[in-house]
Design an enzyme around this catalytic site. Structure first.
Site, PDB file in Angstrom:
ATOM      1  N   LYS A 290     -26.671  27.152  25.762  1.00  0.00           N
ATOM      2  CA  LYS A 290     -26.464  26.633  24.411  1.00  0.00           C
ATOM      3  C   LYS A 290     -27.602  27.089  23.515  1.00  0.00           C
ATOM      4  CE  LYS A 290     -23.616  22.482  24.422  1.00  0.00           C
ATOM      5  NZ  LYS A 290     -23.583  21.045  24.110  1.00  0.00           N
ATOM      6  N   GLU A 376     -12.228   9.003  28.834  1.00  0.00           N
ATOM      7  CA  GLU A 376     -12.016   7.720  28.172  1.00  0.00           C
ATOM      8  C   GLU A 376     -11.111   6.794  28.982  1.00  0.00           C
ATOM      9  OE1 GLU A 376     -13.104  10.777  25.103  1.00  0.00           O
ATOM     10  OE2 GLU A 376     -11.583  10.672  26.694  1.00  0.00           O
ATOM     11  N   ARG A 404      -6.958   8.133  23.360  1.00  0.00           N
ATOM     12  CA  ARG A 404      -6.652   8.800  24.622  1.00  0.00           C
ATOM     13  C   ARG A 404      -6.535   7.806  25.774  1.00  0.00           C
ATOM     14  NH1 ARG A 404      -8.889  14.423  24.291  1.00  0.00           N
ATOM     15  NH2 ARG A 404      -9.511  14.283  26.464  1.00  0.00           N
TER      16      ARG A 404
END
Length: 645
Positions: A290, A376, A404
């Site tokens: 990253k 989730e 979700r």
């Protein structure tokens, strides 16, 4: 502003010749390194001016270049998981001239978007959907006899969600038309890789190796079944020992990797081999960093994941002016303080500790803080298990992400009446993140559930009270919602109060107009009351606090004593306004004449813009409240005159 018009634009002579992947594919392989370097400079400069997701995009510059160089996009359908790493992709696919409009009203989306470009075949912003979508493209091409492939680029974080594995479990149906590229940028799956692993990746994707492997498979199929199975296991074990990936092999994928995602000399041959392979679905494990190529982002990947506008030379982000605390910090700090005297309190988040404020809690109570990854559904049922065993779990999830896990909220929490506390961040409109992240529906879908209590904080002090109220509520599930960003600047209580369930408060008394507010539109309701008072219309403003159960006594009194009643909420149809109308209808309170008006978010997905413009477009600011009241008064007057006639 076009790329050519941008002031102090970095020199990018090779990138200036590339507008689409067709231009890219005309370059010699030896030119790709220069192109990637220029692409990285362009992205840094653009995001420095607009803000947005930086680190993730910098990490896939070489990968993006290689994919578009090797594959026949857009005929090969490229799906980016989540999409916040897709800025380099946008620059290479005809949108460079608009890249400095990212996340601004009327500008480019911060995510992939079907209506934006043919190179965005599938919209994204929520995690772990890419493999399912790419599988759909691949199977559709297989059924219709088209040659195009489905290519999914998914991060290691997104692989923590069960949906990714559900898709992979069905991937064999796509044959060689499905390619999954696992972008491992956290070293959570594999250690750093070097020349040997890159060499092995090229070797096992080469035509010669695949040809020999297929020949061996055909021979093995003719063996008695025990020997056939043993031969297959030996092949998988040998490659798994050398390269890893046995899990993916068991799911039907041909695993390649790990390889260095910044080494174009390694990436391009591997992708070419996979493109031309006759094998079935393939997973390429690519390790990236990253923030690659930009020092500040390399040194602090989390800080530079999402950024404000920043100075490209120093990396210093423009700091917001001092002011009220952010809502998520108020929640996190309040919960952490409550947990000092209540060992039953736990905090759960789904890969968003900083965004939800759970990081504040975890620093002081690490043993009771749980980041379950991008999962989730698991987070909600895990919280249900904790609650069933006597703990007091707070499940802190963005409104749009809680969608979700709706099935788990219904079956694992509400039906069993378990006291799970839902801290719903990013409720309402969210500005630059647009429709995919807007918290528009939580009040509507939660208030339909028996046993559920639903609160909405009007300001940061109310959020502290609601956090404490939720901690004390053991008789069933309870949810409280709060917006993104800073509070309103009200004084914070030294000790939060426990609110009476289902009771609102009158914040301003009047006699002719009643405005019933839920959540942070209360400030606009008070402004509207000032404007109505200036017109001689005495106005009551109530903060209902609870969408469920409603404060029916208060609502009944206000309907009976005021000429016009207006409900105001920052949620979709079916929420507060619908429940007030249902109550009034059930009790016959509408028989005397229609004098209730409901104000809510419009029945559409609103594009990204500044929050102020979004709420103005939604018709939920003070002038819209005033206009709604005046129209209702004219309607009532017209009805009276018609009755007299």
């Amino acid at each position: 502003m076009t790329a050519e018009q941008a002031p102090n634009k970095p020199a990018t002579p090779l990138l200036d010749t590339v507008d689409t992947p067709d231009d890219l594919r005309r370059l010699a392989p030896t030119q790709l390194r220069q192109l990637a370097d220029e692409l990285r400079l362009e992205m840094i400069d653009a995001v420095g001016q607009t803000g947005g997701h930086l680190g993730s995009g910098l990490g896939v510059v070489e990968l993006t270049t290689a994919i578009h160089y090797v594959f026949d996009t857009p005929n090969d359908r490229l799906v980016w998981d989540v999409g916040h790493q897709a800025y380099p992709h946008k620059i290479l696919t005809g949108r460079r001239g608009r890249i400095r409009t990212l996340r601004q009203g009327g500008g480019l989306s911060g995510f992939t978007k079907r209506s934006e470009s043919e190179y965005d075949p599938f919209g994204a912003a929520h995690s772990s959907t890419s493999i399912s979508a790419a599988l759909g493209f691949a199977v559709a091409n297989k059924l219709s006899g088209k040659p195009g492939k489905g290519i999914a680029v998914i991060g290691d974080g997104a692989m923590s969600a069960g949906m990714a594995y559900e898709a992979m479990n069905n991937a064999e149906q796509a044959g060689n038309r499905l390619v999954v590229i696992l972008n491992d940028n956290d070293m959570s799956i594999a250690p750093p890789v070097g020349g040997l692993s890159s060499y092995l990746a090229r070797l096992v994707t080469s035509g010669q190796f695949l040809g020999l492997r297929e020949l061996a498979r055909k021979f093995a199929r003719k063996l008695p079944r025990p020997l056939h199975v043993a031969a297959r296991k030996t092949d998988e074990f040998a490659r798994g020992m050398a390269m890893g990936g046995t899990l993916f092999e068991e799911l039907g994928f041909y695993y390649v990797g790990p390889i260095d995602g910044h080494d174009l000399d390694a990436l391009v041959p591997v992708l070419e081999n996979v493109r031309d392979a006759a094998e079935g679905p393939c997973l390429i494990h690519v390790v990236t960093q990253k923030g690659k190529g930009y020092g500040p982002a390399e040194q602090s990947a989390d800080k530079y994941h999402g950024v404000q506008k920043f100075d490209v030379i120093t990396g210093e982000q423009k700091k917001s002016k001092g002011g009220p605390p952010n809502y998520q910090n108020v929640f996190g700090e309040t919960l952490a303080k409550l947990a000092e005297t209540d060992e039953r309190i736990c905090a759960i988040t789904a890969a968003m500790p900083g965004g939800t404020g759970v990081d504040k809690f975890s620093k002081r109570h690490p043993e009771r803080s749980f980041d379950v990854g991008i999962a989730e559904q698991h987070a909600v049922t895990f919280a249900a298990g904790l609650a069933a065993q006597g703990m007091r779990p707070f499940c802190a999830i963005y409104s749009t992400f809680l969608q979700r896990a709706f099935d788990q909220v219904v079956h694992d929490v509400a039906i069993q009446n378990l006291p799970v506390r839902f801290a719903i961040d990013r409720a309402g409109l969210v500005g630059a993140d647009g429709a995919t992240h807007a918290g528009s529906f939580d009040v509507t879908y939660l208030t339909t559930l028996p046993n559920m209590v639903v609160m909405a904080a009007a300001d940061e002090a109310e959020l502290a009270h609601m956090t404490y109220t939720a901690a004390c509520h053991d008789s069933g599930p309870i949810a409280f919602r709060y917006p993104r960003g800073a509070g309103t600047g009200v004084p914070m209580p030294e000790q939060p109060e426990r609110l009476e369930i289902g009771k609102g408060r009158i914040v301003r008394k009047g006699s002719k107009i009643a405005v019933l507010s839920l959540g942070t539109r209360l400030a606009e309701a008070l402004k509207a009351a000032d404007q109505l008072e200036a017109k001689g219309l005495s106005t009551t403003v109530a903060d209902l606090r609870f969408a469920k159960p409603l404060d029916e006594d208060m609502i009944r009194r206000l309907i009976a004593s005021h000429e016009v009643v207006v409900t105001v909420e920052e949620g979709a149809i079916g929420g507060l306004g619908a429940h007030v109308l249902t109550m009034a209808s059930d009790e016959g309170l509408l028989d005397a004449g229609l004098k209730i008006r409901t104000m809510r978010l419009p029945d559409q997905f609103q594009d990204h813009d500044s929050p102020e413009r979004q709420y103005d477009a939604a018709g939920l600011n003070a002038p819209h409240i005033v206009d709604t009241v005046l129209k209702a008064l004219r309607h009532n007057s017209a009805g009276v005159e018609e009755a007299r006639a």
